[in-house]
Design an enzyme around this catalytic site. Structure first.
Site, PDB file in Angstrom:
ATOM      1  N   ALA A   1     -63.646   5.603 -47.285  1.00 47.31           N
ATOM      2  CA  ALA A   1     -64.369   6.496 -46.385  1.00 47.31           C
ATOM      3  C   ALA A   1     -63.408   6.967 -45.302  1.00 47.31           C
ATOM      4  O   ALA A   1     -62.302   6.429 -45.163  1.00 47.31           O
ATOM      5  CB  ALA A   1     -65.546   5.753 -45.744  1.00 47.31           C
ATOM      6  N   LYS A   2     -63.789   7.979 -44.573  1.00 48.03           N
ATOM      7  CA  LYS A   2     -62.987   8.444 -43.436  1.00 48.03           C
ATOM      8  C   LYS A   2     -63.857   9.319 -42.558  1.00 48.03           C
ATOM      9  O   LYS A   2     -64.860   9.852 -43.023  1.00 48.03           O
ATOM     10  CB  LYS A   2     -61.795   9.276 -43.938  1.00 48.03           C
ATOM     11  CG  LYS A   2     -60.646   9.365 -42.960  1.00 48.03           C
ATOM     12  CD  LYS A   2     -59.726   8.168 -43.048  1.00 48.03           C
ATOM     13  CE  LYS A   2     -58.612   8.243 -42.016  1.00 48.03           C
ATOM     14  NZ  LYS A   2     -57.595   7.217 -42.256  1.00 48.03           N
ATOM     15  N   GLY A   3     -63.468   9.455 -41.303  1.00 51.30           N
ATOM     16  CA  GLY A   3     -64.216  10.315 -40.401  1.00 51.30           C
ATOM     17  C   GLY A   3     -63.286  10.972 -39.410  1.00 51.30           C
ATOM     18  O   GLY A   3     -62.114  10.599 -39.298  1.00 51.30           O
TER      19      GLY A   3
END
Ligand code: NAD
Length: 424
Positions: free
Chosen positions: A113-115
């Site tokens: 995941a990443k943001g």
């Protein structure tokens, strides 16, 4: 290596580079996994959020934020939060994809995941930054959680930002949930060794590559781009091991000393002056000259696509160790390979950060904290073993280290995906 036209223009975003890497590796996987490769080409879910905050002058400003779960076949999502004015959804998708691969490379039980938020944090006051972080955490609240998706620091975010995220999430839950983020301060369930973990992993993989190429670390010349969490720790740990850090570039300047820079003094100077310009004991060189500085190791530890077709021919290093995510374009990688430069890929080289983040998460769950020695030893073992497996596969099948890392990681992810089957 021939590259498809959509890649060789270098006008594509990082997501297309990630797709290209998946396409390259797909034919090398077990045939039984081929039907599942498409899952890697499609992020599982992507969220775009509006983050409005009140500025010090009373006005309301809006920022765009993102959280992407690329793949959760092997466990909850895991990946950092980036604050940068150039962040895009495409970039966050690629970074989430690389997290899926990285977590599988070191075999920690996470998906990818990443943001990020499209913001230049240097333009905000500390309290504006806190409001931005809290509102963003609340907006992505449905996606994160200690057994769902666990953010961590990335460019321009740090332990303080993680503390605000953890507090905001905890307020919503009505209880303290330390395991919702990693990279926290020690006083909030953070882990010893986490601040240096990525840089330490960069060093361990560099040392393992150097052993196999018979390059001694003592006296080796090292050039580092980026002097933040990853770049500074990498430079310092290389210097502690007897290497000479001869050039450092950050957003403010490029400094050079062929006799070796004093890394600790450089760090102090940057802390006090917020720039490397004018640092004592070195001269300033141009941003372009940086790439042709004679050295054994080049550590890109800033942004994507920094080593590209314009400068790959100038790189003097024998080993490029990717501290940053996606710092080498596929075109540049082909040029480096032709010139015999070994690239230790990001998904292996910078996996030390997420490895110690995993230790932090485990320690938070068990409320039992380990010593720094124990953490560093476990980190060292995981990184050295991951490196050895990738090196061996690369030798056996005549692959680049990146392709070998992708083969191992994609096999792990897709085996999990295949055995889980399709819902409903
Ligand atoms: P950071 O914000 O601490 O530091 C970034 C550094 O890059 C700063 O020194 C900055 O001046 C420099 N920089 C920015 N733009 C630049 C430019 N145009 N030219 C030269 N230098 C520039 O960020 P970080 O956490 O060290 O992350 C750096 C890279 O490492 C990113 O690609 C990130 O995704 C990756 N990474 C970080 C971690 C981690 O644990 N922090 C883990 C894995 C990978």
């Amino acid at each position: 290596m021939s590259l498809p036209s959509y890649i060789s223009s270098e006008n594509v975003g990082p997501w297309h580079i990630f797709l290209h890497q998946v396409d390259q590796v797909a034919p090398l996987l077990e045939k039984s996994l081929w039907p599942w490769v498409e899952t890697l080409r499609r992020p599982k879910r992507s969220l775009i959020v509006d983050v409005p905050i009140r500025l010090e002058n009373g006005e309301v400003a809006h920022f765009e934020g993102y959280r992407v779960h690329h793949n959760t076949s092997r466990g909850p999502g895991k990946g950092g939060i980036r604050y940068h004015q150039d962040v895009t959804l495409s970039e966050v998708m690629a970074l989430a994809g690389w997290m899926t691969i990285k977590n599988a490379v070191v075999n920690v039980p996470y998906g990818g995941a990443k943001g990020g938020i499209r913001v230049d944090p240097r333009t905000l006051s500390l309290s504006e930054l806190e409001r931005l972080t809290r509102r963003f955490t609340s907006e992505i609240g449905s996606m994160i959680g200690p057994d769902k998706d666990i953010p961590a620091p990335d460019m321009n975010t740090n332990a303080q930002v993680m503390a605000w995220m953890m507090d905001t999430y905890s307020m919503g839950e009505g209880r303290t949930v330390t395991g919702v983020v990693t990279g926290k301060p020690l006083s909030l369930g953070g882990s010893l060794g986490r601040p240096d973990a990525t840089g330490r992993g960069v060093f361990v993989t560099a040392r393992e590559a150097a052993k196999r190429l018979a390059i001694p670390i003592a006296g080796a010349r090292v050039v580092v781009q980026g002097f933040g969490n990853v770049g500074e720790a990498s430079a310092r740990i290389f210097a502690e091991a007897g290497a000479k850090v001869v050039a450092v570039q950050d957003v403010s300047a490029t400094v050079y000393n062929p006799a070796g820079l004093d890394v600790a003094a450089l760090r102090r100077f940057l802390q006090e002056n917020k720039t490397l310009k004018g640092a004592p004991g070195c001269s300033e060189i141009s941003r372009e000259e940086f790439w042709s500085v004679p050295c054994e190791f080049l550590v890109p530890a800033a942004l994507e696509s920094q080593i590209n077709r314009h400068n790959a021919g100038q790189v003097q290093a024998r080993i490029v160790v990717e501290g940053a995510n996606g710092p080498t374009t596929p075109e540049a990688e082909a040029i480096l390979a032709e010139r015999g430069v070994v690239v230790v890929p990001d998904v292996l080289a910078n996996a030390g950060g997420v490895t110690v983040s995993y230790f932090e998460w485990v320690q938070d769950f068990s409320s039992f904290f380990w010593s720094e020695d124990e953490i560093n030893q476990r980190l060292e073992r995981i990184m050295a073993e991951a490196f050895a497996a990738i090196w061996q596969l690369a030798e056996d099948r005549k692959l680049s280290l990146r392709t070998a890392a992708f083969v191992i990681a994609c096999s792990r992810v897709l085996e999990a995906r295949a055995i889980r089957g399709l819902y409903p």
